[in-house]
Each structure stands twice: as structure tokens, then as C-alpha cells.
Write an enzyme that holds these catalytic residues in place. Structure first.
Site, short mmCIF file in Angstrom:
data_model
loop_
_atom_site.label_atom_id
_atom_site.label_comp_id
_atom_site.label_asym_id
_atom_site.label_seq_id
_atom_site.Cartn_x
_atom_site.Cartn_y
_atom_site.Cartn_z
N GLU A 1 36.41 32.91 36.17
CA GLU A 1 36.34 34.27 36.71
C GLU A 1 35.12 34.40 37.61
OE1 GLU A 1 35.99 38.82 34.92
OE2 GLU A 1 37.03 37.27 33.75
N ASP B 1 33.11 37.67 39.50
CA ASP B 1 33.11 39.14 39.41
C ASP B 1 32.20 39.84 40.39
OD1 ASP B 1 34.81 39.04 37.20
OD2 ASP B 1 33.17 39.11 35.75
N GLU C 1 31.43 43.82 40.04
CA GLU C 1 31.68 45.04 39.29
C GLU C 1 30.63 46.08 39.70
OE1 GLU C 1 33.73 43.59 35.14
OE2 GLU C 1 31.54 43.79 35.18
#
Length: 281
Positions: free
Chosen positions: A101, A103, A105
Site C-alpha cells: 500500500e 498512502d 491521507e
């Protein structure tokens, strides 16, 4: 402190941005809105995607294709005003307990207070590689470009062409890397009032709902084969992308002036020693 305006770097970024905009995709063709019960919408002939959230639900989308290496860009305009408790995302992820993953955010805040950009990289199920930033621009006033470059040697995260962080392949010292699992591209807007703003001290003000974030100029230029050998031989610029000295300086500028948390300096969190990639060039 390094100047915020480097003419050579700025010119290079503008040229790259124009190429990227010319190749931007169409949301109708490239993604599926996967949850939100009508709170996600595609407009302007596939050029604009909006996600909204109210007390009942947020919303989200995912790419139709899965990728193994590539460059992934989107322009994003975040929730305006009092966005406390909200999280807006742009990320890549595979599935399963040993997932990979990457990210972006964006953690909302009270009106007038800056967003926190929370980044992380998971490799073979191992994360805990958080770096957080307060950006040098207001991400709610206009669209800004966020990019991920992922190749066999490194992962680089950019904001408006400025590299924020680089996660290099350090398998030689036992650090897992993202090299065999296809990932989809995701975007979402959801409620995380239990932790997103000041550690959960500030809750979501539902009187401000619905909250809305907007995405445009999505571009996913990656290898869609599931065969690792095929994708490792892809002849694209992102396959060989690395940070030259100017880009390294730019990343150092961003980290020196705008980074508010770095897992690689958190000795209290890792009393047995910092992760090995933190001590390696």
C-alpha cells in the site's frame, strides 16, 4: 533554507505537468464508484469526480485496472471550512494480510487550521512508515497535484511536483519491498473523528455536512500485466525515475520546513532500534 522557487526545477515540473494533463484519463472509463450509495458522482463528461460524506456514509472509488509499477497522478481539492474528523484519500493498495500500500491521507481540521497530510508505505503487510506534513499551500482553495511513482527501485510521493519522500528498495538489508503484488488506485472520503483531528479530540461537526472533495485529471500510467518479469521490463519513463540532485534538494526543503512527523526519528516508538531503512543511505 532553500528558496521555494527554483527556475530550472519549476520549468521541468511545468513541462512534466503539461504532458501529464494532456494524457489525463476519463473517470467514466478508468474507475468505478464502489461505495457511498450515490454520494460519489462523475461529471463534466468524465473529467470531474466528487465524493461526499454525511452522517450516514462517506464514499469512494477504485480503478478498474490493477497495476504492477507505474506513475499515478490526480488533482485534488479538499473539503473546505471545518473539515475536522474527515479523511480524504488517494492511495494504491493490494489485498490480503501481506498487502502492499502507498498512502496519501489528508486529515481535516478546524476552519483556519491547516490540513495534515499523512503518508505511509506498506510492503508485504508491514507498514509503520508514517511521515506527516503541513503543506506550503492551502489544499482547499484550488486543485493541487499529488503523484506516486513506483518502480522496482523506489517509491516516490510528490505534491505539485515536489518530492515529499522516497522509499528505496532495501531488500539487500532485509527490508521488504513492493515488487510482486498488483495494486488498484483508490480514493475515498470518510469519517475518522476518533483519531483524525488532534488525536480524536476534535469531533466531526455534522451541521456542516455534506462534506465534499473533488478529483480531476486522474492519470494512471502503469503496467497492467500480472507477470512480474513483464512489468519489470516496462520501457516507460517512470520505470527509471529517480531523484536528481535538484529534486533531492527540493525534498530536503519540504522535509525541513513542512514535515511534522517522521517515523525514522521516533526513537521512543522504536526503543529496540529504528527500522533498518532509516539507518541506510
Amino acid at each position: 533554507m532553500m528558496s521555494c522557487t527554483n527556475p530550472g526545477y519549476t520549468s521541468f515540473f511545468l513541462i512534466s505537468l503539461l504532458v501529464y494533463l494532456a494524457n489525463a484519463g476519463n473517470f467514466n472509463q478508468d474507475v468505478d464508484i464502489t461505495w457511498g450509495n450515490g454520494r460519489g458522482n462523475i461529471a463534466n463528461n468524465g473529467q470531474l469526480l466528487s465524493l461526499s460524506m454525511d452522517k450516514s456514509s462517506g464514499s469512494g472509488f477504485q480503478s478498474k485496472n490493477q497495476y504492477l509499477y507505474g506513475r499515478f497522478d490526480v488533482q485534488l481539492k479538499l473539503v473546505q471550512g471545518n473539515s475536522a474528523g474527515t479523511v480524504t484519500t488517494f492511495y494504491l493498495s493490494s489485498q490480503g494480510s501481506t498487502h502492499d500500500e502507498i498512502d496519501f491521507e489528508f486529515l481535516g481540521n478546524l476552519s483556519g487550521d491547516p490540513y495534515t497530510l499523512h503518508t505511509n508505505v506498506y510492503a508485504q503487510g508491514k507498514g509503520d512508515r508514517e511521515m506527516q506534513f503541513k503543506l506550503w499551500f492551502d489544499p482547499t482553495k484550488d486543485f493541487h497535484t499529488y503523484s506516486v511513482v513506483w518502480n522496482p527501485s523506489r517509491v516516490i510521493l510528490y505534491a505539485d511536483g515536489t518530492p515529499l519522500r522516497e522509499f528505496k528498495n532495501k531488500e539487500s538489508i532485509g527490508v521488504p519491498f513492493l515488487k510482486s503484488q498488483q495494486m488498484r488506485v483508490y480514493g475515498s472520503l470518510w469519517d475518522a473523528e476518533d483519531w483524525a483531528t488532534r488525536g480524536g479530540q476534535v469531533k466531526t461537526d455534522w451541521s456542516q455536512a455534506p462534506f465534499t472533495a473533488s478529483y480531476r485529471n486522474f492519470n494512471a500510467d502503469g503496467c497492467t500485466s500480472s507477470d512480474v518479469n513483464t512489468c519489470s521490463k516496462a520501457n516507460s519513463t517512470w520505470m527509471y525515475e529517480q531523484l536528481d540532485s535538484t529534486a533531492q534538494q527540493r525534498m530536503q526543503w519540504a522535509q525541513k520546513n513542512y514535515m511534522i512527523y517522521n517515523y525514522c526519528t521516533d526513537v521512543r516508538r522504536f526503543p529496540q532500534g529504528l527500522p533498518p531503512e532509516c539507518n541506510s543511505n
